[in-house]
Design a protein around this motif. Structure first.
Motif, short mmCIF file in Angstrom:
data_model
loop_
_atom_site.label_atom_id
_atom_site.label_comp_id
_atom_site.label_asym_id
_atom_site.label_seq_id
_atom_site.Cartn_x
_atom_site.Cartn_y
_atom_site.Cartn_z
N UNK A 168 -28.63 -17.86 23.78
CA UNK A 168 -28.34 -17.82 22.35
C UNK A 168 -29.25 -16.82 21.63
N UNK A 169 -30.51 -16.77 22.01
CA UNK A 169 -31.41 -15.80 21.39
C UNK A 169 -30.97 -14.37 21.67
N UNK A 170 -30.41 -14.14 22.86
CA UNK A 170 -29.88 -12.81 23.17
C UNK A 170 -28.78 -12.43 22.18
N UNK A 171 -27.88 -13.38 21.89
CA UNK A 171 -26.81 -13.10 20.94
C UNK A 171 -27.36 -12.91 19.52
N UNK A 172 -28.36 -13.70 19.16
CA UNK A 172 -28.96 -13.55 17.83
C UNK A 172 -29.62 -12.18 17.69
N UNK A 173 -30.31 -11.74 18.75
CA UNK A 173 -30.95 -10.43 18.71
C UNK A 173 -29.95 -9.29 18.60
N UNK A 174 -28.73 -9.54 19.07
CA UNK A 174 -27.66 -8.54 18.93
C UNK A 174 -27.05 -8.55 17.54
N UNK A 175 -27.49 -9.48 16.69
CA UNK A 175 -27.01 -9.52 15.31
C UNK A 175 -25.97 -10.58 15.03
N UNK A 205 -33.68 -20.17 14.26
CA UNK A 205 -33.28 -18.95 13.56
C UNK A 205 -32.68 -19.23 12.18
N UNK A 206 -32.64 -20.52 11.80
CA UNK A 206 -32.08 -20.94 10.51
C UNK A 206 -30.64 -20.46 10.37
N UNK A 207 -29.86 -20.65 11.43
CA UNK A 207 -28.46 -20.25 11.43
C UNK A 207 -27.57 -21.49 11.43
N UNK A 208 -26.36 -21.37 10.90
CA UNK A 208 -25.47 -22.53 10.84
C UNK A 208 -24.97 -22.92 12.23
N UNK A 209 -24.74 -24.22 12.42
CA UNK A 209 -24.17 -24.70 13.68
C UNK A 209 -22.67 -24.91 13.49
N UNK A 210 -21.92 -24.59 14.50
CA UNK A 210 -20.47 -24.79 14.50
C UNK A 210 -20.18 -25.89 15.51
N UNK A 211 -19.31 -26.85 15.18
CA UNK A 211 -19.02 -27.92 16.14
C UNK A 211 -18.66 -27.35 17.50
N UNK A 212 -19.31 -27.82 18.57
CA UNK A 212 -19.03 -27.28 19.91
C UNK A 212 -17.65 -27.70 20.40
N UNK A 213 -17.15 -26.94 21.34
CA UNK A 213 -15.90 -27.26 22.02
C UNK A 213 -16.26 -27.87 23.37
#
Length: 331
Positions: A168-175, A205-213
């Motif tokens: 997940x941090x990899x995706x966050x670092x990509x923006x 990262x103080x980002x919103x969570x989306x209900x998981x599938x």
């Protein structure tokens, strides 16, 4: 096949004397012992290890209880367990659970106990397996390759939570800011640990969570999820809890007209052998499954022999960045 009585006849001793020689009893005279050993060589006699286990109440057999039939990771770990066990003078008896019901677990463990295994390695993905084990009087040491709160005091595994955070941090670092998690089934230890890592990374990262599938680990479900998720436009990346679902997901996105990674980035978990060879090659989290198996044997053998456990450093997962993840057009 020659029997112990055949050896006794050739050596001109009783079968009880042969048994004492086989068990290295100190009361046997050297010349008698040599006659028995010569007879064993002459007849090519092979002691029945199972019968000897009934007498000595121990054996050179390690039990493996597996509830992950056919999966790449556990299969790789079992192969490493068998190799490491042979190097330590042990053979391996593996039982694959047909189901993880209390009755099936109880039956499998009792079968291994009847075989007089010296110790047990547990490769079980569901927490309920450990709840059953904790309620049984197994009588031999056991170690687990799973990691989860309450799973076992003797567990040893790669850090699943840390691996998910890497993804997940990899995706966050990509923006990416809107990241969906395609999770594994409920009650599966790895699924819960990887979801926790996903949530922790978003929280930090103080980002919103989306209900998981919630998925079922299969590529078929990943394909279905990809087609369904493509109807939405509220995310730019997906972290899938295993590589098979990630591969199916990419297929589903492609069928729905989405490009990976330009429209949606995808990251998997496990680094199965096919991961570098799909299109686009899959970004994923690598786990060293063979090393997990070797470490399990090292810990278990130390317990069996009453030795101090080897000092093993943490086995950290590694992110393998490939072409399925990028900044994308909408991140």
């Amino acid at each position: 096949m020659p029997s112990i009585r055949d050896v006794a006849r050739v050596a001109a001793v009783s079968h009880q004397t042969v048994s004492r020689v086989l068990n290295d009893h100190p009361s046997i005279r050297p010349e008698t012992k040599q006659r028995v050993l010569d007879a064993i060589t002459q007849l090519d006699y092979r002691p029945n290890l199972a019968a000897r286990a009934l007498v000595t109440r121990s054996s050179n057999v390690l039990g493996v209880l597996s509830a992950s039939v056919g999966e790449f990771g556990p299969a790789s770990s079992i192969a490493a367990i068998e190799e490491a066990a042979r190097a330590e003078g042990y053979s391996v008896s593996t039982i694959n659970l047909p189901a993880t019901t209390p009755e099936a677990i109880d039956t499998a463990v009792r079968q291994l106990v009847r075989e007089q295994v010296a110790g047990l390695v547990v490769l079980a993905p569901q927490l309920r397996v450990f709840h059953v084990l904790q309620g049984m009087a197994i009588g031999v040491p056991y170690v687990s390759l799973q990691t989860a709160s309450g799973a076992s005091g003797e567990r040893h595994a790669a850090d699943q939570v840390a691996g998910a955070r890497l993804a997940v941090n990899h995706l966050i670092e990509l923006g990416h800011r809107d990241i969906v998690h395609l999770a594994g089934p409920q009650d599966w230890i790895e699924a819960e640990s990887r979801m926790r890592g996903y949530l922790d990374a978003l929280l930090d990262a103080d980002l919103p969570t989306i209900p998981p599938v919630r998925g079922d680990w299969t590529a078929d479900f990943g394909h279905f999820a990809g087609r369904e998720l493509a109807r939405r436009v509220d995310f730019t990346a997906v972290f899938a809890a295993n590589d098979l679902m990630a591969i199916g997901l990419i297929h589903g996105f492609r069928d729905a007209g989405l490009d990976v990674p330009n429209d949606v980035s995808v990251v998997g978990f496990d680094d199965i052998p096919v991961a570098p060879h799909i299109w686009p090659p899959l970004t994923t989290v690598h786990q060293d499954f063979p090393e997990l198996g070797r470490r399990a044997v090292a810990l278990l053998v130390a317990d069996i022999r009453g030795e101090e456990r080897p000092a093993l450093g943490p086995l950290e997962p590694q992110l393998v960045a490939r072409a399925s993840s990028s900044h994308g057009r909408r991140s």
